[in-house]
Design an enzyme around this catalytic site. Sequence first.
Site, PDB file in Angstrom:
ATOM      1  N   MET A 135       1.057   2.188  -8.587  1.00 47.50           N
ATOM      2  CA  MET A 135       1.210   3.502  -9.205  1.00 47.50           C
ATOM      3  C   MET A 135      -0.129   4.159  -9.572  1.00 47.50           C
ATOM      4  O   MET A 135      -0.210   4.919 -10.530  1.00 47.50           O
ATOM      5  CB  MET A 135       2.112   3.401 -10.446  1.00 47.50           C
ATOM      6  CG  MET A 135       3.502   2.840 -10.159  1.00 47.50           C
ATOM      7  SD  MET A 135       4.362   3.674  -8.807  1.00 47.50           S
ATOM      8  CE  MET A 135       4.927   5.137  -9.654  1.00 47.50           C
ATOM      9  N   ARG A 136      -1.165   3.857  -8.835  1.00 43.47           N
ATOM     10  CA  ARG A 136      -2.473   4.492  -9.066  1.00 43.47           C
ATOM     11  C   ARG A 136      -2.900   5.198  -7.797  1.00 43.47           C
ATOM     12  O   ARG A 136      -2.781   4.632  -6.706  1.00 43.47           O
ATOM     13  CB  ARG A 136      -3.538   3.430  -9.396  1.00 43.47           C
ATOM     14  CG  ARG A 136      -3.233   2.621 -10.627  1.00 43.47           C
ATOM     15  CD  ARG A 136      -3.531   3.415 -11.864  1.00 43.47           C
ATOM     16  NE  ARG A 136      -3.228   2.654 -13.076  1.00 43.47           N
ATOM     17  CZ  ARG A 136      -3.406   3.140 -14.294  1.00 43.47           C
ATOM     18  NH1 ARG A 136      -3.881   4.354 -14.476  1.00 43.47           N
ATOM     19  NH2 ARG A 136      -3.096   2.418 -15.346  1.00 43.47           N
ATOM     20  N   ASN A 157       1.397   3.211   2.471  1.00 42.38           N
ATOM     21  CA  ASN A 157       2.092   3.389   1.198  1.00 42.38           C
ATOM     22  C   ASN A 157       3.560   3.670   1.470  1.00 42.38           C
ATOM     23  O   ASN A 157       3.904   4.211   2.520  1.00 42.38           O
ATOM     24  CB  ASN A 157       1.477   4.575   0.447  1.00 42.38           C
ATOM     25  CG  ASN A 157       2.118   4.806  -0.898  1.00 42.38           C
ATOM     26  OD1 ASN A 157       2.422   3.844  -1.621  1.00 42.38           O
ATOM     27  ND2 ASN A 157       2.346   6.048  -1.247  1.00 42.38           N
ATOM     28  N   HIS A 159       6.780   5.790  -0.189  1.00 37.03           N
ATOM     29  CA  HIS A 159       7.040   6.832  -1.180  1.00 37.03           C
ATOM     30  C   HIS A 159       8.544   7.103  -1.264  1.00 37.03           C
ATOM     31  O   HIS A 159       9.212   7.207  -0.231  1.00 37.03           O
ATOM     32  CB  HIS A 159       6.292   8.113  -0.795  1.00 37.03           C
ATOM     33  CG  HIS A 159       6.486   9.201  -1.791  1.00 37.03           C
ATOM     34  ND1 HIS A 159       5.875   9.190  -3.031  1.00 37.03           N
ATOM     35  CD2 HIS A 159       7.278  10.296  -1.770  1.00 37.03           C
ATOM     36  CE1 HIS A 159       6.266  10.245  -3.709  1.00 37.03           C
ATOM     37  NE2 HIS A 159       7.119  10.929  -2.975  1.00 37.03           N
TER      38      HIS A 159
HETATM   39  C1  GRF Z   1       9.547   2.244  -4.975  1.00 42.42           C
HETATM   40  O1  GRF Z   1      10.594   3.172  -5.141  1.00 42.42           O
HETATM   41  C2  GRF Z   1       8.423   2.827  -4.168  1.00 42.42           C
HETATM   42  O2  GRF Z   1       8.853   3.766  -3.209  1.00 42.42           O
HETATM   43  C3  GRF Z   1       7.604   3.525  -5.218  1.00 42.42           C
HETATM   44  O3  GRF Z   1       7.665   2.700  -6.348  1.00 42.42           O
HETATM   45  C4  GRF Z   1       8.855   1.909  -6.304  1.00 42.42           C
HETATM   46  C5  GRF Z   1       8.406   0.493  -6.372  1.00 42.42           C
HETATM   47  O4  GRF Z   1       9.455  -0.400  -6.481  1.00 42.42           O
HETATM   48  N1  GRF Z   1       6.264   3.800  -4.751  1.00 42.42           N
HETATM   49  P1  GRF Z   1       9.190  -1.969  -6.345  1.00 42.42           P
HETATM   50  O5  GRF Z   1       8.067  -2.338  -7.308  1.00 42.42           O
HETATM   51  O6  GRF Z   1       8.844  -2.252  -4.921  1.00 42.42           O
HETATM   52  O7  GRF Z   1      10.493  -2.589  -6.746  1.00 42.42           O
END
Ligand code: GRF
Length: 263
Positions: A135-136, A157, A159
């Site tokens: 998340m960065r 990535n 999304h």
């Molecule tokens: C997922 O929905 C991904 O698309 C987003 O963050 C969430 C991560 O979920 N970037 P996890 O940590 O893989 O369960």
Amino acid sequence: MDKKIRIGALISGSGTNLQAIIDSCESGKINGDITFVGSDNPEASGLERSSKHGIPTFVVDYKPIIQSYKQNPDSVKIPDDFDLDDIITKQHLSSEDTPQEKVKSFLITRAVAEAKLINKMKPYPFDLLVLAGFMRNLTPYFIDRVNTDRANPRIMNIHPALLPSFPGVDGYGDTFRYGCKVGGCTVHFIDYGEDSGPIIGQKAFQITSNDTLDTIKEKGLKLEWELYPECIEHFARGRLQTVRMSYELKNGKKIERTVVKIL
Ligand code: GRF
């Protein structure tokens, strides 16, 4: 049989995508192995998943770095090879009306953390780096040090929305609140913007009037766990080619875009 690729992963949370990738490597669906898992969050439960599978982990906690800079900018050791002007010119993470001081403190604190990440990643050479719920935003400082061959990007990535709609931190929430009738997920290569890099793969699901934000997340995540391993396997088999395309629009304007072809 082609050589297995070495995959590094960065996470921030529960790591269900990471788990799908680990399982796909173990079952042979992905011709690769995960060589390390890094996190910006010491509490990320995905770190336990990694340890269970014998994968080395490390943490670079961003919070104390950001905190120290806020308290006293001089207390933070900026990497010797950091060039603020170069990074400011390249990045598309902030809008033009963001105050310069804010942009500067964002880029400096992230580069300090990213230099630490790069250092921790050094013992584990990798062919592909996957962001699995990391998340960065990564800045050009990090991206340029990983994508050393510009023609062959190697940071992916996932999304939780059908890009280019709904970039940012809450893709499923934004999809739901907009009243969309279709939602989805996207795997893309990272570029200098937020969720703006060339798209590798997408999957979509229907949204009905019975759906809630929770059911949308559930539907979306299930598709993520299929899509990410598929895209990684394309990479592992050398099937992804990035191509620079030029298009002329109806108004005569010319645009250039990097797109991914699946061979
Ligand atoms: C997922 O929905 C991904 O698309 C987003 O963050 C969430 C991560 O979920 N970037 P996890 O940590 O893989 O369960």
